[in-house]
Write an enzyme that holds these catalytic residues in place. Structure first.
Site, short mmCIF file in Angstrom:
data_model
loop_
_atom_site.label_atom_id
_atom_site.label_comp_id
_atom_site.label_asym_id
_atom_site.label_seq_id
_atom_site.Cartn_x
_atom_site.Cartn_y
_atom_site.Cartn_z
N SER A 67 37.05 -38.22 -0.73
CA SER A 67 36.33 -39.24 -1.51
C SER A 67 34.89 -39.38 -1.06
O SER A 67 34.53 -39.08 0.08
CB SER A 67 37.02 -40.59 -1.38
OG SER A 67 38.38 -40.49 -1.69
N1 SAH Z 1 41.82 -39.68 1.51
C1 SAH Z 1 41.62 -38.26 1.38
C2 SAH Z 1 41.44 -37.83 -0.04
C3 SAH Z 1 42.73 -37.66 -0.68
S1 SAH Z 1 42.76 -36.89 -2.26
C4 SAH Z 1 40.46 -37.80 2.22
O1 SAH Z 1 39.78 -38.63 2.84
O2 SAH Z 1 40.25 -36.59 2.29
C5 SAH Z 1 44.38 -37.47 -2.68
C6 SAH Z 1 45.51 -36.91 -1.86
O3 SAH Z 1 46.72 -37.51 -2.31
C7 SAH Z 1 45.70 -35.40 -2.01
O4 SAH Z 1 45.68 -34.80 -0.76
C8 SAH Z 1 47.08 -35.28 -2.68
O5 SAH Z 1 47.79 -34.13 -2.27
C9 SAH Z 1 47.75 -36.56 -2.21
N2 SAH Z 1 48.89 -37.02 -3.02
C10 SAH Z 1 49.02 -37.01 -4.38
N3 SAH Z 1 50.20 -37.55 -4.73
C11 SAH Z 1 50.84 -37.90 -3.57
C12 SAH Z 1 52.10 -38.50 -3.27
N4 SAH Z 1 52.97 -38.87 -4.22
N5 SAH Z 1 52.41 -38.71 -1.98
C13 SAH Z 1 51.56 -38.36 -0.98
N6 SAH Z 1 50.34 -37.78 -1.20
C14 SAH Z 1 50.00 -37.56 -2.48
#
Ligand code: SAH
Length: 219
Positions: A67
């Site tokens: 993000s």
């Molecule tokens: N906070 C992260 C950005 C995450 S992007 C950072 O600082 O880099 C969103 C993430 O959510 C992705 O890695 C994706 O794989 C994960 N995601 C999506 N659906 C999910 C679920 N049901 N349970 C756990 N993770 C999930």
């Protein structure tokens, strides 16, 4: 010849804190200190590293993104966490938001569905000497009942509605910070548990990758 010194990252980080966070109204000292110390360049792939401190999201592989720094600060601020807080994060991704939360809270449990991202994030935080984090693989929409309740739950992927297990796993006064909406339109929402139920508040429009949970919703 131009030589890139390690101090350049520090200068870029300081500039990011001033320009993208403080000038936009982030005042919480602990958040500014955390984001001024976590090396964002260590959380992004080499090909986009020179943009590590730019004001935007960046790709981290597997179709996912880290993000925008301001959004990380805003979401952290909206959790209301202190050094005594127990925090659950859903969507570990690169582990950057995890590291920021861990610098502020007592303990962070973070859950990710893509095992490769989880393994890389685990390795990064270990190398940075961050030890107050537990890593879990699986569907975060189900939360982590065995360590509930949590003072704050942060979801870094967008859901059509707040997953009921996450609301249930909040402590009294605890907050769920989560983007709600579809691919076209999302709002960052805050749900707070009260004695009698929950309050809901919209903070800002936002754009996140979807929270994928065949068990919680059809996406
Ligand atoms: N906070 C992260 C950005 C995450 S992007 C950072 O600082 O880099 C969103 C993430 O959510 C992705 O890695 C994706 O794989 C994960 N995601 C999506 N659906 C999910 C679920 N049901 N349970 C756990 N993770 C999930």
């Amino acid at each position: 010849m131009i030589t890139i010194k390690s101090t350049d990252w520090r200068a870029q980080r300081r500039r990011m804190v001033r320009k993208h966070l403080q000038r936009r109204g982030v005042t919480n000292r602990r958040i500014l200190a955390a984001m001024g110390s976590v090396p964002r360049e260590a959380f992004v792939p080499t090909v986009v590293r020179r943009r590590a401190y730019a004001d935007g999201p960046l790709p981290i592989g597997n179709g996912q993104t880290i993000s925008q720094p301001y959004m990380v600060a805003l979401m952290t601020e909206e959790t209301g966490i202190t050094r005594k807080s127990r925090v659950l994060e859903i969507g570990t991704g690169s582990g950057y938001q995890t590291a920021v939360l861990a610098r502020i809270a007592l303990h962070v449990w973070t859950k990710e569905r893509v095992s490769q991202l989880l393994a890389e994030a685990t390795d990064r935080l270990r190398k940075l000497g961050i030890t107050n984090v537990s890593f879990m693989h699986g569907d975060g929409a189900l939360g982590y009942p065995s360590c509930a309740p949590f003072d704050a739950i942060v979801v870094t992927a967008a859901a059509p509605f707040p997953p009921p297990p996450l609301l249930e796993q909040l402590s009294c006064d605890g907050r769920l910070v989560i983007p709600i909406g579809d691919l076209a339109a999302q709002h960052l929402m805050i749900y707070q548990r009260t004695n009698s139920g929950f309050t809901a508040r919209a903070v800002t429009p936002c754009r996140f990758v979807p929270l994928i949970s065949p068990q919680a919703f059809d996406v």
